[in-house]
Design a protein around this motif. Structure first.
Motif, PDB file in Angstrom:
ATOM      1  N   THR A  53      -2.788   9.155 -15.842  1.00  0.00           N
ATOM      2  CA  THR A  53      -1.751   8.747 -16.780  1.00  0.00           C
ATOM      3  C   THR A  53      -2.291   7.708 -17.769  1.00  0.00           C
ATOM      4  OG1 THR A  53      -0.069   9.223 -15.130  1.00  0.00           O
ATOM      5  CG2 THR A  53       0.593   7.808 -16.963  1.00  0.00           C
ATOM      6  N   LEU A  54      -3.113   6.787 -17.287  1.00  0.00           N
ATOM      7  CA  LEU A  54      -3.716   5.798 -18.180  1.00  0.00           C
ATOM      8  C   LEU A  54      -4.630   6.472 -19.210  1.00  0.00           C
ATOM      9  CD1 LEU A  54      -4.533   2.901 -15.710  1.00  0.00           C
ATOM     10  CD2 LEU A  54      -2.990   2.795 -17.687  1.00  0.00           C
ATOM     11  N   ARG A  55      -5.428   7.446 -18.774  1.00  0.00           N
ATOM     12  CA  ARG A  55      -6.281   8.173 -19.731  1.00  0.00           C
ATOM     13  C   ARG A  55      -5.436   8.844 -20.802  1.00  0.00           C
ATOM     14  NH1 ARG A  55      -9.374   9.680 -15.127  1.00  0.00           N
ATOM     15  NH2 ARG A  55      -8.229  11.644 -14.970  1.00  0.00           N
ATOM     16  N   TYR A  56      -4.352   9.454 -20.374  1.00  0.00           N
ATOM     17  CA  TYR A  56      -3.460  10.136 -21.310  1.00  0.00           C
ATOM     18  C   TYR A  56      -2.861   9.144 -22.308  1.00  0.00           C
ATOM     19  CZ  TYR A  56       0.579  12.735 -23.013  1.00  0.00           C
ATOM     20  OH  TYR A  56       1.510  13.330 -23.804  1.00  0.00           O
ATOM     21  N   LEU A  57      -2.374   8.014 -21.796  1.00  0.00           N
ATOM     22  CA  LEU A  57      -1.796   7.006 -22.698  1.00  0.00           C
ATOM     23  C   LEU A  57      -2.840   6.435 -23.647  1.00  0.00           C
ATOM     24  CD1 LEU A  57       0.660   5.141 -20.317  1.00  0.00           C
ATOM     25  CD2 LEU A  57       1.244   6.649 -22.229  1.00  0.00           C
ATOM     26  N   ASP A  58      -4.050   6.197 -23.138  1.00  0.00           N
ATOM     27  CA  ASP A  58      -5.128   5.710 -24.013  1.00  0.00           C
ATOM     28  C   ASP A  58      -5.383   6.712 -25.134  1.00  0.00           C
ATOM     29  OD1 ASP A  58      -5.503   3.381 -22.564  1.00  0.00           O
ATOM     30  OD2 ASP A  58      -7.220   4.164 -21.424  1.00  0.00           O
ATOM     31  N   LEU A 110      -2.734   6.518  -0.945  1.00  0.00           N
ATOM     32  CA  LEU A 110      -2.983   5.474  -1.942  1.00  0.00           C
ATOM     33  C   LEU A 110      -4.049   5.921  -2.943  1.00  0.00           C
ATOM     34  CD1 LEU A 110      -1.884   2.635  -2.496  1.00  0.00           C
ATOM     35  CD2 LEU A 110      -3.696   1.742  -1.047  1.00  0.00           C
ATOM     36  N   ILE A 111      -5.082   6.586  -2.448  1.00  0.00           N
ATOM     37  CA  ILE A 111      -6.127   7.104  -3.337  1.00  0.00           C
ATOM     38  C   ILE A 111      -5.533   8.140  -4.292  1.00  0.00           C
ATOM     39  CG2 ILE A 111      -8.207   8.561  -3.392  1.00  0.00           C
ATOM     40  CD1 ILE A 111      -9.088   7.047  -0.794  1.00  0.00           C
ATOM     41  N   GLU A 112      -4.687   9.011  -3.763  1.00  0.00           N
ATOM     42  CA  GLU A 112      -4.039  10.016  -4.615  1.00  0.00           C
ATOM     43  C   GLU A 112      -3.166   9.345  -5.676  1.00  0.00           C
ATOM     44  OE1 GLU A 112      -0.919  13.760  -4.282  1.00  0.00           O
ATOM     45  OE2 GLU A 112      -1.986  13.102  -2.484  1.00  0.00           O
ATOM     46  N   ARG A 113      -2.425   8.320  -5.264  1.00  0.00           N
ATOM     47  CA  ARG A 113      -1.587   7.574  -6.211  1.00  0.00           C
ATOM     48  C   ARG A 113      -2.441   6.918  -7.291  1.00  0.00           C
ATOM     49  NH1 ARG A 113       1.987   3.445  -3.303  1.00  0.00           N
ATOM     50  NH2 ARG A 113       1.262   1.801  -4.656  1.00  0.00           N
ATOM     51  N   ALA A 156       0.833  -1.203   0.000  1.00  0.00           N
ATOM     52  CA  ALA A 156       0.000   0.000   0.000  1.00  0.00           C
ATOM     53  C   ALA A 156       0.870   1.256   0.000  1.00  0.00           C
ATOM     54  CB  ALA A 156      -0.925   0.000   1.214  1.00  0.00           C
ATOM     55  N   GLY A 157       2.182   1.072   0.051  1.00  0.00           N
ATOM     56  CA  GLY A 157       3.095   2.203  -0.011  1.00  0.00           C
ATOM     57  C   GLY A 157       3.525   2.740   1.333  1.00  0.00           C
ATOM     58  N   MET A 158       3.147   2.063   2.418  1.00  0.00           N
ATOM     59  CA  MET A 158       3.537   2.551   3.739  1.00  0.00           C
ATOM     60  C   MET A 158       5.049   2.396   3.907  1.00  0.00           C
ATOM     61  SD  MET A 158       1.963   1.653   7.506  1.00  0.00           S
ATOM     62  CE  MET A 158       0.512   2.691   7.375  1.00  0.00           C
ATOM     63  N   SER A 159       5.677   3.460   4.361  1.00  0.00           N
ATOM     64  CA  SER A 159       7.130   3.447   4.533  1.00  0.00           C
ATOM     65  C   SER A 159       7.525   2.581   5.732  1.00  0.00           C
ATOM     66  CB  SER A 159       7.642   4.870   4.746  1.00  0.00           C
ATOM     67  OG  SER A 159       7.209   5.354   6.007  1.00  0.00           O
TER      68      SER A 159
END
Length: 142
Positions: free
Chosen positions: A109-114, A99-102, A64-67
């Motif tokens: 980024t996916l929309r942009y790549l699509d 995590l929500i922000e990530r 989940a990205g917790m340090s």
């Protein structure tokens, strides 16, 4: 010897089960993220169910990205008892928000790549259209 029905697994088995390196498991134990792992007569780590559950718990929070620092703080608070429940919950809320922000940034980024893929033959997309695609504000004319 283990109690009848209790699990007892080696570091190799835990490593394979969770796709973690043995070095990672040893590190987590050394810095106190895991409870003290019992040793068998030969001196090898012997993970009981409690320890295996902790490995899973720490692994999920790391994914989940917790340090490591936040995990250490969480474990420290947990060991201090029920008076730290609010602080522990706060750490989880912070991690969920991050995590929500990530996830939102990944979705942008996916929309942009699509958009780039769908309009690849257009060669030269205008910056404004690319920005709108990234922000999810571009409406396709069909």
């Amino acid at each position: 010897e283990t109690v009848e029905g209790a699990i007892s697994v080696t570091i190799d088995e835990v490593s394979k089960k969770f796709n973690l390196t043995k070095d990672t498991l040893r590190y987590w134990e050394r810095i106190g993220l895991l409870p003290e792992i019992q040793r068998n007569q030969s001196g090898y780590r012997d993970y009981d169910e409690h320890a295996v559950n902790w490995v899973y718990y720490i692994m999920v929070l790391r994914k989940a990205g917790m340090s490591i620092e936040s995990l250490s703080e969480f474990v420290k608070l947990l060991r201090e008892g029920d008076q730290t429940i609010a602080a522990r919950k706060s750490l989880f809320i912070e991690q969920r928000d991050a995590l929500i922000e990530r996830r939102d940034n990944i979705n942008k980024t996916l929309r942009y790549l699509d958009y780039k893929i769908d309009h690849f033959e257009d060669h030269m997309l205008g910056y404004e259209n690319e920005k709108l695609a990234y922000e999810g504000k571009l409406t396709e004319e069909k």
